[in-house]
Design a protein around this motif. Structure first.
Motif, short mmCIF file in Angstrom:
data_model
loop_
_atom_site.label_atom_id
_atom_site.label_comp_id
_atom_site.label_asym_id
_atom_site.label_seq_id
_atom_site.Cartn_x
_atom_site.Cartn_y
_atom_site.Cartn_z
N ILE A 1 0.85 -1.20 0.00
CA ILE A 1 0.00 0.00 0.00
C ILE A 1 0.89 1.25 0.00
CG2 ILE A 1 -1.73 1.31 1.28
CD1 ILE A 1 -2.76 -1.33 2.41
N PHE A 2 0.55 2.18 -0.85
CA PHE A 2 1.30 3.44 -0.95
C PHE A 2 0.65 4.46 -0.03
CE2 PHE A 2 2.58 7.37 -3.31
CZ PHE A 2 3.96 7.16 -3.28
N ARG A 3 1.37 4.87 1.01
CA ARG A 3 0.80 5.74 2.04
C ARG A 3 1.21 7.20 1.82
NH1 ARG A 3 1.50 0.73 4.42
NH2 ARG A 3 -0.36 0.02 5.58
N VAL A 4 0.21 8.06 1.78
CA VAL A 4 0.41 9.47 1.45
C VAL A 4 0.00 10.33 2.65
CG1 VAL A 4 -0.21 11.36 -0.10
CG2 VAL A 4 -0.07 9.01 -0.98
N LEU A 5 0.91 11.21 3.05
CA LEU A 5 0.62 12.19 4.09
C LEU A 5 0.26 13.51 3.41
CD1 LEU A 5 0.57 13.21 7.03
CD2 LEU A 5 3.03 13.65 6.82
N VAL A 6 -0.98 13.95 3.58
CA VAL A 6 -1.44 15.20 2.98
C VAL A 6 -1.24 16.33 3.99
CG1 VAL A 6 -3.38 16.40 1.92
CG2 VAL A 6 -3.16 13.92 1.66
N LEU A 7 -0.52 17.34 3.58
CA LEU A 7 -0.21 18.46 4.47
C LEU A 7 -1.19 19.60 4.21
CD1 LEU A 7 3.69 18.42 4.13
CD2 LEU A 7 2.28 17.36 5.90
N GLY A 8 -1.86 20.05 5.26
CA GLY A 8 -2.92 21.03 5.14
C GLY A 8 -2.42 22.41 4.72
N GLU A 9 -3.33 23.17 4.15
CA GLU A 9 -3.08 24.50 3.62
C GLU A 9 -3.98 25.48 4.37
OE1 GLU A 9 -2.71 27.82 1.86
OE2 GLU A 9 -1.77 26.40 0.47
N VAL A 10 -3.46 26.69 4.68
CA VAL A 10 -4.21 27.65 5.48
C VAL A 10 -5.39 28.25 4.70
CG1 VAL A 10 -2.79 29.65 4.86
CG2 VAL A 10 -3.97 29.61 7.08
N ARG A 11 -5.30 28.31 3.38
CA ARG A 11 -6.37 28.91 2.57
C ARG A 11 -7.40 27.83 2.23
NH1 ARG A 11 -2.58 30.89 -2.17
NH2 ARG A 11 -1.86 28.76 -1.78
N LYS B 1 -2.94 15.89 7.73
CA LYS B 1 -2.60 16.76 8.86
C LYS B 1 -3.05 18.16 8.49
CE LYS B 1 1.09 18.07 12.06
NZ LYS B 1 0.53 19.42 12.31
N ALA B 2 -4.18 18.58 9.04
CA ALA B 2 -4.76 19.86 8.69
C ALA B 2 -3.94 21.01 9.27
CB ALA B 2 -6.20 19.94 9.19
N HIS B 3 -4.00 22.14 8.58
CA HIS B 3 -3.38 23.35 9.12
C HIS B 3 -4.15 23.78 10.36
CE1 HIS B 3 -2.03 27.51 9.42
NE2 HIS B 3 -1.03 27.20 8.61
N PRO B 4 -3.47 24.21 11.43
CA PRO B 4 -4.19 24.56 12.67
C PRO B 4 -5.22 25.66 12.49
CG PRO B 4 -1.87 25.26 12.74
CD PRO B 4 -2.01 24.34 11.59
N LEU C 1 3.89 16.42 15.83
CA LEU C 1 5.05 16.96 15.12
C LEU C 1 5.29 16.18 13.83
CD1 LEU C 1 7.52 17.55 18.10
CD2 LEU C 1 6.23 19.28 16.82
N LEU C 2 5.56 16.92 12.76
CA LEU C 2 5.74 16.28 11.46
C LEU C 2 6.90 15.30 11.45
CD1 LEU C 2 5.07 19.32 9.10
CD2 LEU C 2 3.76 17.20 9.19
N ASN C 3 8.00 15.68 12.14
CA ASN C 3 9.16 14.78 12.11
C ASN C 3 8.89 13.46 12.82
OD1 ASN C 3 9.27 16.81 14.35
ND2 ASN C 3 10.92 15.47 15.07
N THR D 1 2.39 26.27 1.95
CA THR D 1 2.71 25.91 3.32
C THR D 1 4.19 25.58 3.45
OG1 THR D 1 2.26 24.34 5.11
CG2 THR D 1 2.09 23.49 2.88
N SER D 2 4.74 25.84 4.63
CA SER D 2 6.15 25.55 4.89
C SER D 2 6.35 24.14 5.42
CB SER D 2 6.72 26.55 5.91
OG SER D 2 6.65 27.86 5.41
N ALA D 3 5.25 23.41 5.64
CA ALA D 3 5.36 22.09 6.25
C ALA D 3 6.17 21.12 5.39
CB ALA D 3 3.97 21.52 6.50
N GLY D 4 6.18 21.33 4.07
CA GLY D 4 6.94 20.44 3.21
C GLY D 4 8.42 20.43 3.52
N VAL D 5 8.94 21.56 4.02
CA VAL D 5 10.36 21.63 4.38
C VAL D 5 10.66 20.65 5.51
CG1 VAL D 5 12.18 23.12 5.28
CG2 VAL D 5 10.54 24.02 3.62
N ASP D 6 9.80 20.65 6.54
CA ASP D 6 10.02 19.78 7.69
C ASP D 6 10.11 18.32 7.29
OD1 ASP D 6 8.93 22.33 8.61
OD2 ASP D 6 8.81 21.42 10.58
N VAL D 7 9.15 17.87 6.47
CA VAL D 7 9.13 16.45 6.12
C VAL D 7 10.25 16.09 5.16
CG1 VAL D 7 6.66 16.24 6.59
CG2 VAL D 7 7.42 16.82 4.30
#
Length: 640
Positions: A471-481, A508-511, A531-533, A548-554
């Motif tokens: 199974i290919f597992r995808v983490l979707v990172l939320g966007e503020v807009r 993981k939705a944007h807060p 935490l993303l890490n 979003t800046s979350a892509g940098v963390d992952v």
């Protein structure tokens, strides 16, 4: 694709509807996909990004220096005898993509100008429901002596047109007065709640910060620990530095309203631990301050009348004739609308706050390139305080033009020159690239650790191991807009049928922008948090938006990232330009990226020292314990 640029007719297509069957080469205003031989204007922007950005900055610089009746625009927007020009707070100078879509439209028009100059079509047709786009393209063609026809697309919703018409009925001066009243009402919970006593010792340090990125339980208990300045509090204590904090309020999930912020600051100040002196900027607002802002606004109105010359044919640099229909509404708002009143309020409240401070040897502030920062820097200088250091707290994106000022603008001195910090902190690869792009002098740079990203210090890059169950597992990172988030998920839903393997989604939705599963019935996803890490080890890829800046963390944690490109916007990703990062503008692109990552064909990019990180903060310690503060005379002109 540019194969059709030699065609005799260009059709600039700004519509969500299907293209009509016209002869000519289509130039799509929106979208990154190129089908049917069309040229994507946004893809052309990406290929020619540096040239287009430079032309944009040049236009702003030359426009400010343009003269009306022998006086520069910069001079004509001076605020009384303050020595400050509102020009530096205008939307044209700020170039923010956060507030409006104007900046992205300006970029497209500059790109289109280049395409037309290269393709040399005999005629141009523009199809758009937006009259400012039709007028701008027609002006472009007039300048290039090319016949141009315009058409309405006819797909804009009636509600959108009606709301724009209703808003246009309210005169701008009334909008300005309403902005003043709204500001006065919002500030009532904290009016007059000043610090018991500012620290006036030689060891005191001033910090201007957003009251946010807090642990709400800690703050409610009287403990201040903002992630904007993570780890620096211990350095203050060990170095014997006392602190004076001026906090400005911004609504967030952490701090829901101004009354809550005020209550927490009272508890922080009452805490027996030495956490510095804290006060909300809004507490300096008063009826007298409101009256001063209103009086200045009234006095400035007559001086704004000559600025109507900006609408005159042939005024200013060549690009201005093309761009004026697009920037006109925001410019008028800068002159006599709600934004013009907000400029005066920002200036007045910073003058009150900086005037109340005892002399500060050095100050730090969160640097974002926002328009109000120029009012703060001016007020700081006028009050006679010492060195001022701007601290970028986030990554600096290529197209976040708030951070970019033409070198000529920065180096030009004299009355009403650009208010600038003495030095800027360089704490990431993106900050270094931004400083270099505008020729920022090395003597004005101070290298320090990136405080907000300290949580990445202990992150270990994981090894990519395919899932044992296939199974290919995808983490979707939320966007503020919210609108962008919906479009991003719609593309994901359209991609799944194109895959020949099973996929599992987690989001993981944007807060600040929650996502409800019932709004997306075609997708099945699990909501995750933390935490993303700590999350990345459970996934094969991260699907991120370009906002979003979350892509940098992952990515730094070793997880491949695929970035969704908004059809209606520029590539605003922090990861833009990095090899190995996939950018997708269609379901087919996304499916191809997922397949390549699953097959192991996409190596992770190597990004050494993306952020400057060190748990001991040696660079910050060095800055805070400098025996002498550099003077303006010792350093070249500052600014970015």
């Amino acid at each position: 694709m540019t194969d059709g640029l030699g065609c005799s007719r260009f059709v600039v297509w700004d519509s969500t509807g299907s293209r009509v069957n016209w002869d000519g080469h289509f130039v799509d205003w929106n979208g990154y996909a190129e089908s049917g031989g069309a040229t994507s204007l946004l893809r052309h922007v990406e290929v020619n990004a540096e040239e287009i950005r430079d032309r944009y900055l040049t236009w702003v610089d030359e426009l400010g220096e343009s003269r009306i009746g022998g006086r520069r625009i910069v001079d004509r927007m001076a605020v009384g005898s303050t020595g400050f020009s509102i020009w530096w707070m205008s939307s044209i100078v700020e170039k923010s993509f956060w507030n409006t879509s104007t900046m992205a439209t300006v970029v497209r028009l500059i790109a289109l100008d280049g395409l037309i100059a290269r393709g040399e079509p005999e005629t141009v047709t523009v199809v758009s429901d937006r009259k400012e786009v039709r007028r701008a393209v027609r002006r472009l063609c007039e300048l290039r002596e090319i016949p141009c026809s315009t058409e309405r697309a006819g797909v804009e919703a009636f509600g959108v047109r009606f709301r724009r018409w209703i808003f246009g009925l309210l005169p701008r001066p009334i909008q300005a007065l309403r902005a003043l009243i709204d500001y006065a009402v919002r500030g009532r919970p904290v009016r007059g709640r000043r610090p018991r006593q500012w620290d006036d010792s030689a060891s005191s340090l001033f910090l201007l910060s957003c009251f946010g990125h807090l642990n709400s339980k800690e703050a409610a208990a009287g403990r201040f620990d903002s992630r904007y300045w993570q780890g620096l509090y211990e350095v203050f204590r060990e170095s014997g530095v006392t602190t004076n904090w001026l906090q400005y309020f911004a609504t967030s999930a952490d701090v829901p309203d101004l009354a809550t912020a005020s209550s927490w600051i009272d508890k922080i100040d009452a805490n027996s631990e030495d956490q510095g002196n804290h006060v909300l900027l809004e507490s300096y607002a008063s009826p007298r301050l409101h009256a001063r802002a209103l009086w200045r606004w009234i006095c400035q109105l007559p001086s704004m009348v000559p600025l109507r010359a900006l609408a005159r044919p042939g005024f200013g640099p060549d690009l201005h004739a093309i761009l004026w229909p697009v920037v006109r509404e925001e410019w008028l708002d800068d002159l006599r609308g709600a934004r013009s009143m907000n400029h005066q309020l920002w200036l007045a409240v910073f003058e009150a706050a900086c005037g109340d401070l005892p002399h500060q040897r050095r100050g730090l502030y969160l640097y974002e390139g926002a328009s109000w920062e120029r009012a703060f820097v001016h007020a700081w200088r006028s009050a006679g305080h010492g060195e001022l250091v701007g601290v970028p707290h986030a990554t600096i994106r290529f197209w976040d033009l708030r951070y970019y000022i033409h070198q000529r603008t920065r180096e030009r001195g004299g009355l009403y020159s650009l208010p600038q910090p003495d030095r800027l902190v360089r704490n990431s690869v993106t900050a270094a690239a931004a400083f270099e792009a505008v020729g920022y002098p090395e003597q004005r740079v101070v290298d320090c650790e990136s405080l907000r990203y300290a949580h990445l210090i202990d992150v270990e890059t994981m090894d990519q191991v395919p899932s044992s169950d296939g199974i290919f597992r995808v983490l979707v990172l939320g966007e503020v807009r919210p609108v962008a988030m919906q479009k991003m998920l719609r593309m994901l839903a359209a991609t799944i049928p194109l895959l020949d393997f099973e996929i599992e989604l987690a989001l993981k939705a944007h807060p600040h922008s929650p996502v409800r599963s019932e709004d997306h019935p075609s997708l099945s996803f699990q909501a995750v948090d933390g935490l993303l890490n700590k999350l990345v080890g459970d996934f094969d890829v991260a699907y991120s938006s370009n906002g979003t800046s979350a892509g940098v963390d992952v990515l730094l944690a070793g997880l491949p990232v695929v970035v969704w490109l908004d059809d209606d916007d520029l590539n605003l990703s922090d990861l833009r330009g990095l090899p190995g990062v996939g950018f997708v503008g269609s379901p087919e692109d996304l499916a191809s990226s997922f397949q390549g990552i699953r097959a192991g064909d996409v190596p992770l990019p190597s990004i050494p020292n993306f952020f400057t990180l060190d748990a001991n903060l040696p660079r910050w310690r060095s800055l805070l314990t400098e025996s002498s503060v550099p003077s303006l005379a010792d350093l070249p002109e500052a600014g970015l």
